[in-house]
Design a protein around this motif. Sequence first.
Motif, mmCIF file in Angstrom:
data_model
loop_
_atom_site.group_PDB
_atom_site.id
_atom_site.type_symbol
_atom_site.label_atom_id
_atom_site.label_comp_id
_atom_site.label_asym_id
_atom_site.label_seq_id
_atom_site.Cartn_x
_atom_site.Cartn_y
_atom_site.Cartn_z
ATOM 1 N N MET A 76 0.835 -1.200 0.000
ATOM 2 C CA MET A 76 0.000 0.000 0.000
ATOM 3 C C MET A 76 0.871 1.253 0.000
ATOM 4 N N ILE A 77 0.470 2.238 -0.797
ATOM 5 C CA ILE A 77 1.087 3.559 -0.777
ATOM 6 C C ILE A 77 -0.029 4.555 -0.492
ATOM 7 N N PHE A 78 0.171 5.386 0.527
ATOM 8 C CA PHE A 78 -0.890 6.256 1.004
ATOM 9 C C PHE A 78 -0.638 7.718 0.635
ATOM 10 N N GLN A 79 -1.699 8.489 0.634
ATOM 11 C CA GLN A 79 -1.607 9.920 0.353
ATOM 12 C C GLN A 79 -0.709 10.638 1.354
ATOM 13 N N GLN A 80 -0.783 10.248 2.625
ATOM 14 C CA GLN A 80 -0.023 10.919 3.678
ATOM 15 C C GLN A 80 1.293 10.216 4.003
ATOM 16 N N PHE A 81 1.764 9.369 3.091
ATOM 17 C CA PHE A 81 3.093 8.760 3.132
ATOM 18 C C PHE A 81 3.235 7.664 4.187
ATOM 19 N N ASN A 82 2.732 7.879 5.427
ATOM 20 C CA ASN A 82 2.797 6.892 6.496
ATOM 21 C C ASN A 82 4.233 6.463 6.818
ATOM 22 N N LEU A 83 5.140 7.423 6.824
ATOM 23 C CA LEU A 83 6.511 7.166 7.261
ATOM 24 C C LEU A 83 6.621 7.429 8.756
ATOM 25 N N VAL A 84 7.662 6.864 9.373
ATOM 26 C CA VAL A 84 7.953 7.144 10.781
ATOM 27 C C VAL A 84 8.922 8.324 10.806
ATOM 28 N N GLY A 85 8.416 9.497 11.150
ATOM 29 C CA GLY A 85 9.175 10.726 11.014
ATOM 30 C C GLY A 85 10.486 10.764 11.762
ATOM 31 N N GLN A 134 19.016 10.848 6.503
ATOM 32 C CA GLN A 134 18.193 11.945 7.030
ATOM 33 C C GLN A 134 16.925 11.415 7.691
ATOM 34 N N ARG A 135 16.439 12.183 8.679
ATOM 35 C CA ARG A 135 15.151 11.857 9.276
ATOM 36 C C ARG A 135 14.042 12.052 8.243
ATOM 37 N N ALA A 136 13.063 11.173 8.281
ATOM 38 C CA ALA A 136 11.980 11.237 7.302
ATOM 39 C C ALA A 136 11.178 12.520 7.419
ATOM 40 N N ASP A 137 11.038 13.045 8.643
ATOM 41 C CA ASP A 137 10.226 14.256 8.816
ATOM 42 C C ASP A 137 10.935 15.525 8.373
ATOM 43 N N SER A 138 12.175 15.404 7.880
ATOM 44 C CA SER A 138 12.893 16.571 7.366
ATOM 45 C C SER A 138 12.760 16.704 5.851
ATOM 46 N N LEU A 139 12.056 15.776 5.220
ATOM 47 C CA LEU A 139 11.982 15.727 3.771
ATOM 48 C C LEU A 139 10.785 16.499 3.230
ATOM 49 N N SER A 140 10.867 16.860 1.960
ATOM 50 C CA SER A 140 9.724 17.461 1.276
ATOM 51 C C SER A 140 8.676 16.383 1.010
ATOM 52 N N GLY A 141 7.473 16.822 0.616
ATOM 53 C CA GLY A 141 6.416 15.873 0.330
ATOM 54 C C GLY A 141 6.773 14.918 -0.791
ATOM 55 N N GLY A 142 7.379 15.441 -1.855
ATOM 56 C CA GLY A 142 7.770 14.588 -2.970
ATOM 57 C C GLY A 142 8.814 13.561 -2.576
ATOM 58 N N GLN A 143 9.785 13.984 -1.750
ATOM 59 C CA GLN A 143 10.805 13.044 -1.280
ATOM 60 C C GLN A 143 10.185 11.963 -0.397
ATOM 61 N N GLN A 144 9.281 12.372 0.488
ATOM 62 C CA GLN A 144 8.643 11.384 1.368
ATOM 63 C C GLN A 144 7.860 10.348 0.568
ATOM 64 N N GLN A 145 7.179 10.787 -0.486
ATOM 65 C CA GLN A 145 6.404 9.822 -1.260
ATOM 66 C C GLN A 145 7.326 8.876 -2.023
ATOM 67 N N LYS A 175 4.923 14.572 -11.271
ATOM 68 C CA LYS A 175 5.615 13.852 -12.348
ATOM 69 C C LYS A 175 6.646 12.878 -11.788
ATOM 70 N N THR A 176 7.412 13.316 -10.793
ATOM 71 C CA THR A 176 8.453 12.458 -10.221
ATOM 72 C C THR A 176 7.855 11.192 -9.627
ATOM 73 N N VAL A 177 6.765 11.347 -8.876
ATOM 74 C CA VAL A 177 6.138 10.200 -8.219
ATOM 75 C C VAL A 177 5.467 9.279 -9.235
ATOM 76 N N MET A 178 4.756 9.855 -10.195
ATOM 77 C CA MET A 178 4.100 9.017 -11.194
ATOM 78 C C MET A 178 5.122 8.310 -12.084
ATOM 79 N N ASP A 179 6.232 8.978 -12.395
ATOM 80 C CA ASP A 179 7.305 8.323 -13.141
ATOM 81 C C ASP A 179 7.858 7.126 -12.364
ATOM 82 N N ALA A 180 7.982 7.284 -11.040
ATOM 83 C CA ALA A 180 8.496 6.203 -10.201
ATOM 84 C C ALA A 180 7.548 5.003 -10.231
ATOM 85 N N LEU A 181 6.256 5.259 -10.120
ATOM 86 C CA LEU A 181 5.286 4.167 -10.177
ATOM 87 C C LEU A 181 5.297 3.491 -11.548
ATOM 88 N N LEU A 182 5.394 4.292 -12.603
ATOM 89 C CA LEU A 182 5.426 3.727 -13.955
ATOM 90 C C LEU A 182 6.685 2.885 -14.163
#
Length: 259
Positions: A76-85, A134-145, A175-182
Amino acid sequence: MSKRFGDKFAVADVSLEISTGGFIGIIGRSGAGKSTLLRMINRLAEPSAGRILADGNDVTRLSGRRLYRWRADCAMIFQQFNLVGRLDVLTNVLLGRLQRTPNWRSMLKLWTHEEKAIALSALDQFDIAQIAAQRADSLSGGQQQRVAIARALVQEPRIILADEPIASLDPRNTKTVMDALLRINKHYGITVLCNLHSLDVARCYCDRLVGMAGGRVVFDGSPECLTDHVARDLYGLEADEVMDAELPADVPAGLAVPA
């Protein structure tokens, strides 16, 4: 397959056959039943009626170790990333190995050199190996996804279920995230089911679109078959919003579940 909450059906009599290796976009308005559909596939939500079949096995009857293995096969990949910050990026990706690792070793975080190499390789594929410490909570949204997608990849799934993975991202990160999924879909042959709000993004990346409205499937076909007229029937007043969304640059042209 159906899912009922009280007197209301979130998903009503949905019947789909998903072929291995496809990139399927699930589209429709908010509240159409898209998220519930994905959650039922890996049993995060229990169907109220109907069955989910894979390899001739009834997924809705699985329990214990067999259910655990099925969930390992459905990342599963979620909208809110669900990482441990508070944890670093590499450890977050290694958490994708939990269902492939003995409990005693995962609890003690005794990752092998091979597992760490797999996680670093996944990060490198998405150009983020340099932020492994790096800590996950220091990343941008695109990096976290992208970290979340790398975590899903090391799970070694047969299917990836992505629930609105770009909903909170700007066009560049979209684009970066959709390219990764593709890339995962085409390079590894992993089936991707992806809930998407932007119809233009769905048309560009997906080879099949399933349109939902009121919990029911009202369209199932290729992106080329989804005309503007059909889209307006599907989205109603939201049609202009989803059809005029800003597209990322240089995008590609473009319920039995797969074994």
